[in-house]
Motif scaffolding. Structure first.
Motif, PDB file in Angstrom:
ATOM      1  N   TRP A  98       0.217  -1.338  -0.197  1.00 12.77           N
ATOM      2  CA  TRP A  98      -0.484   0.110  -0.268  1.00 12.77           C
ATOM      3  C   TRP A  98       0.771   1.501  -0.150  1.00 12.77           C
ATOM      4  N   ALA A 130       0.760   6.131  -1.937  1.00 15.36           N
ATOM      5  CA  ALA A 130       0.866   6.744  -1.006  1.00 15.36           C
ATOM      6  C   ALA A 130       0.931   8.087  -0.977  1.00 15.36           C
ATOM      7  N   ALA A 131      -0.133   9.095  -0.704  1.00 11.15           N
ATOM      8  CA  ALA A 131      -0.278  10.342  -1.368  1.00 11.15           C
ATOM      9  C   ALA A 131       1.078  10.898  -0.786  1.00 11.15           C
ATOM     10  N   CYS A 132       1.997  10.723  -0.068  1.00 12.28           N
ATOM     11  CA  CYS A 132       3.125  11.407   0.408  1.00 12.28           C
ATOM     12  C   CYS A 132       4.320  10.923   0.002  1.00 12.28           C
ATOM     13  N   VAL A 189      -3.041  16.331   3.168  1.00  8.97           N
ATOM     14  CA  VAL A 189      -2.155  15.063   2.216  1.00  8.97           C
ATOM     15  C   VAL A 189      -2.601  14.083   2.056  1.00  8.97           C
ATOM     16  N   CYS A 190      -2.688  13.334   3.636  1.00  8.88           N
ATOM     17  CA  CYS A 190      -3.641  12.387   4.090  1.00  8.88           C
ATOM     18  C   CYS A 190      -4.987  12.316   3.723  1.00  8.88           C
ATOM     19  N   CYS A 220      -4.810  10.807   0.067  1.00  4.30           N
ATOM     20  CA  CYS A 220      -4.627   9.945   0.144  1.00  4.30           C
ATOM     21  C   CYS A 220      -5.507   8.315   0.172  1.00  4.30           C
ATOM     22  N   ARG A 279      -5.357   5.580   3.385  1.00  6.11           N
ATOM     23  CA  ARG A 279      -4.818   7.049   3.960  1.00  6.11           C
ATOM     24  C   ARG A 279      -5.587   5.008   5.582  1.00  6.11           C
ATOM     25  N   CYS A 307      -2.443   3.060   5.801  1.00  6.23           N
ATOM     26  CA  CYS A 307      -1.878   3.825   6.911  1.00  6.23           C
ATOM     27  C   CYS A 307      -1.515   3.763   8.202  1.00  6.23           C
ATOM     28  N   VAL A 351       3.056  12.262  11.228  1.00  7.96           N
ATOM     29  CA  VAL A 351       1.627  12.502  11.235  1.00  7.96           C
ATOM     30  C   VAL A 351       0.964  10.940   9.651  1.00  7.96           C
ATOM     31  N   TRP A 352      -0.056   9.931  10.619  1.00  3.72           N
ATOM     32  CA  TRP A 352       0.689   9.093   9.919  1.00  3.72           C
ATOM     33  C   TRP A 352      -1.027   9.028   9.830  1.00  3.72           C
ATOM     34  N   GLY A 353      -1.186   8.317   8.231  1.00  2.00           N
ATOM     35  CA  GLY A 353      -3.082   8.348   8.591  1.00  2.00           C
ATOM     36  C   GLY A 353      -3.762   9.533   8.156  1.00  2.00           C
ATOM     37  N   GLY A 354      -3.107  10.389   8.803  1.00  2.00           N
ATOM     38  CA  GLY A 354      -4.344  11.908   8.735  1.00  2.00           C
ATOM     39  C   GLY A 354      -4.862  11.787  10.316  1.00  2.00           C
TER      40      GLY A 354
HETATM   41  S1  SF4 Z   1      -1.767   8.658   4.626  1.00  2.58           S
HETATM   42 FE1  SF4 Z   1      -0.040   8.283   5.693  1.00  2.58          FE
HETATM   43  S2  SF4 Z   1       0.512   6.917   3.360  1.00  2.58           S
HETATM   44 FE2  SF4 Z   1      -0.780   8.872   2.917  1.00  2.58          FE
HETATM   45  S3  SF4 Z   1      -0.269  10.124   2.817  1.00  2.58           S
HETATM   46 FE3  SF4 Z   1      -0.532  10.309   4.981  1.00  2.58          FE
HETATM   47  S4  SF4 Z   1       1.627   9.302   5.858  1.00  2.58           S
HETATM   48 FE4  SF4 Z   1       1.336   9.485   4.026  1.00  2.58          FE
END
Ligand code: SF4
Length: 116
Positions: A16, A20-22, A51-52, A55, A58, A61, A74-77
């Protein structure tokens, strides 16, 4: 690129992460720097969350960030602090559901948690 820095072993990498949008953003957007001012951190985290929000992975993540030991940034918003709150709430909810069941409640909660 940020996720590759965390786990750049291609065998252990999660698929996945490729979506990733990041990928095109620097890690400094998602991770706190030393002595970062609170107002700067809040602004940075809001930008990372934007950004999340776009994504496609998300959910994966966030699940990854919450599945193991404490993960920074920051992970998964969600921010690290938000995930800590979510973790405490889940823990409290598990504790509350075990009340009134006697000694077996805690064991049942533990077994239920193991099955998740
Ligand atoms: S949700 Fe996770 S993978 Fe997606 S942009 Fe945010 S930090 Fe990156």
């Amino acid at each position: 690129m940020r996720l590759l820095l965390i786990n750049d072993d291609p065998v252990r990498r999660h698929q996945w992460q490729d979506r990733a949008a990041c990928h095109d953003f620097g890690s400094e957007l998602f991770f706190e720097s030393d002595n970062e001012l609170r107002v700067v951190r809040a602004r940075r985290e809001q930008a990372a969350k934007k950004v999340c929000a776009m994504c496609p992975v998300r959910r994966e993540c966030l699940r990854f960030a919450e599945s193991g030991p404490e993960v920074f940034g920051v992970w998964g918003g969600t921010t690290q602090r938000e995930r800590a709150v979510r973790r405490r709430r889940r823990k409290r909810a598990r504790g509350a559901s075990g009340r009134g069941r006697g000694a077996g409640g805690a064991a049942l909660n533990r077994r239920t948690a193991e099955l998740r």
